[in-house]
Design an enzyme around this catalytic site. Structure first.
Site, PDB file in Angstrom:
ATOM      1  CE1 TYR A  33       0.411   1.409  -3.741  1.00  0.00           C
ATOM      2  CE2 TYR A  33      -1.314  -0.062  -4.315  1.00  0.00           C
ATOM      3  CZ  TYR A  33      -0.019   0.041  -3.543  1.00  0.00           C
ATOM      4  OH  TYR A  33       0.651  -0.612  -2.945  1.00  0.00           O
ATOM      5  NE  ARG A  52       5.413  -0.066 -10.101  1.00  0.00           N
ATOM      6  CZ  ARG A  52       5.890  -0.432  -8.872  1.00  0.00           C
ATOM      7  NH1 ARG A  52       6.661  -1.358  -8.645  1.00  0.00           N
ATOM      8  NH2 ARG A  52       5.798   0.672  -7.932  1.00  0.00           N
ATOM      9  NE  ARG A 100     -21.509  -2.582  -3.233  1.00  0.00           N
ATOM     10  CZ  ARG A 100     -21.959  -3.808  -3.462  1.00  0.00           C
ATOM     11  NH1 ARG A 100     -22.791  -4.189  -4.153  1.00  0.00           N
ATOM     12  NH2 ARG A 100     -21.042  -4.730  -3.122  1.00  0.00           N
ATOM     13  CG  HIS A 102     -20.876  -6.435  -8.396  1.00  0.00           C
ATOM     14  ND1 HIS A 102     -21.799  -6.041  -7.673  1.00  0.00           N
ATOM     15  CD2 HIS A 102     -19.946  -7.054  -7.901  1.00  0.00           C
ATOM     16  CE1 HIS A 102     -21.630  -6.629  -6.500  1.00  0.00           C
ATOM     17  NE2 HIS A 102     -20.422  -7.183  -6.323  1.00  0.00           N
ATOM     18  CE  LYS A 143       2.699   0.376  -5.995  1.00  0.00           C
ATOM     19  NZ  LYS A 143       3.330  -0.647  -4.966  1.00  0.00           N
ATOM     20  CD  GLU A 176       4.814  -9.337  -4.003  1.00  0.00           C
ATOM     21  OE1 GLU A 176       5.335  -8.352  -4.579  1.00  0.00           O
ATOM     22  OE2 GLU A 176       3.200  -9.444  -4.278  1.00  0.00           O
ATOM     23  CG  LEU A 200       4.191  -4.457  -7.651  1.00  0.00           C
ATOM     24  CD1 LEU A 200       2.888  -4.108  -8.598  1.00  0.00           C
ATOM     25  CD2 LEU A 200       4.233  -3.356  -6.610  1.00  0.00           C
TER      26      LEU A 200
END
Length: 279
Positions: A33, A52, A100, A102, A143, A176, A200
């Protein structure tokens, strides 16, 4: 509209939006995101955020369903639909939809966008922090949607009456915050953790570095420790909506406050840049 959501071409108020149960976000948090502020219907630093965003997706081999320019146009189109132009603009892409499993789902990802009213904190009031051991994985430069450690740390901060939680690694290296970058002023220099895989690379962080160079303030992108943090002349927390927040307390101990002139120069420079770009 007061709020607005988007999912693969469908729009509505956020609370009315529905997504498939088998979106990989639901199974694995499998997505990335980005987000930033809009003011006066103008999205600040949108190209930097989108760059980014696409880089995060590429690092996880997620196929983007739109181009950068298409996303930029879509975000601006949605901003224009809102009742207010002061917004938090959030967007994510997940690795598609499927039962589902993996292993990766093939094909383009699912694009989500949400807009909600939000202002910008100009950093006039210092904030309080707590410290938290950094138990996250080693891909903090991406992110991703996997934010459980940050959620836990943010809740700990709230319960302690603080606004943020500072992460540190074994040996005391400061990385951070739960949802921000953190920097210090030491010997009149701006010191920030290097943009490696433990943090980040914040957009606000980049603008702080640019501001310091413009002001003739030396910038040092090297690791620093908890001892350095507590002994710093000033401490700054930054995020896209809060570009320069001064810190007055960590773990109940008074900190900073020993170089207010340089702090105010930096704060004024980055806030002015944001306000002028969105006038």
């Amino acid at each position: 509209m007061k709020t607005l959501g988007y999912y693969n071409g469908k729009y509505d108020e956020i609370e009315n939006m529905v997504i498939p149960m088998n979106d990989r976000c639901c199974w694995f948090g499998d997505g990335v995101y980005d987000a930033g502020p809009a003011r006066n219907y103008k999205i600040f630093a949108v190209d930097e955020h989108i760059d980014r965003f696409f880089n995060s997706a590429a690092l996880l081999d997620i196929q983007m369903p739109v181009t950068k320019e298409e996303l930029k146009d879509l975000l601006q189109e949605m901003v224009q639909k809102m009742d207010t132009g002061d917004l938090f603009v959030y967007y994510q892409v997940t690795r598609g939809t499927g039962m589902r499993n993996h292993v990766y789902t093939e094909g383009p990802g699912n694009l989500w966008i949400t807009l909600k009213p939000s202002g910008i904190d100009e950093g006039l009031e210092p904030i309080r922090l707590i410290t938290t051991e950094d138990t996250r994985f080693f891909h903090c430069n991406i992110k991703t949607l996997n934010l459980i450690p940050s959620c836990v740390a943010s809740e700990r901060a709230r319960k302690a009456g603080a606004q943020e939680s500072v992460f540190y690694r074994p040996g005391g290296r400061v990385t951070e915050c739960a949802h921000s970058n953190i920097h210090i002023i030491r010997d009149g220099k701006f010191v920030t953790a290097p943009a490696d895989n433990l943090i980040l690379p914040g957009i606000a962080r980049a603008h702080l570095i640019k501001a310091c160079k413009k002001l003739g303030i030396a910038v040092n992108e090297t690791p620093y420790t908890l001892d350095d943090l507590f002994q710093a002349e000033e401490i700054i927390v930054s995020s896209s909506s809060n570009p320069c927040l001064p810190v007055k307390e960590i773990d109940g101990k008074a900190v900073g406050g020993r170089n207010p002139e340089i702090l105010e120069k930096i704060r004024k420079e980055v806030v002015t840049e944001l306000l002028e770009a969105t006038n």
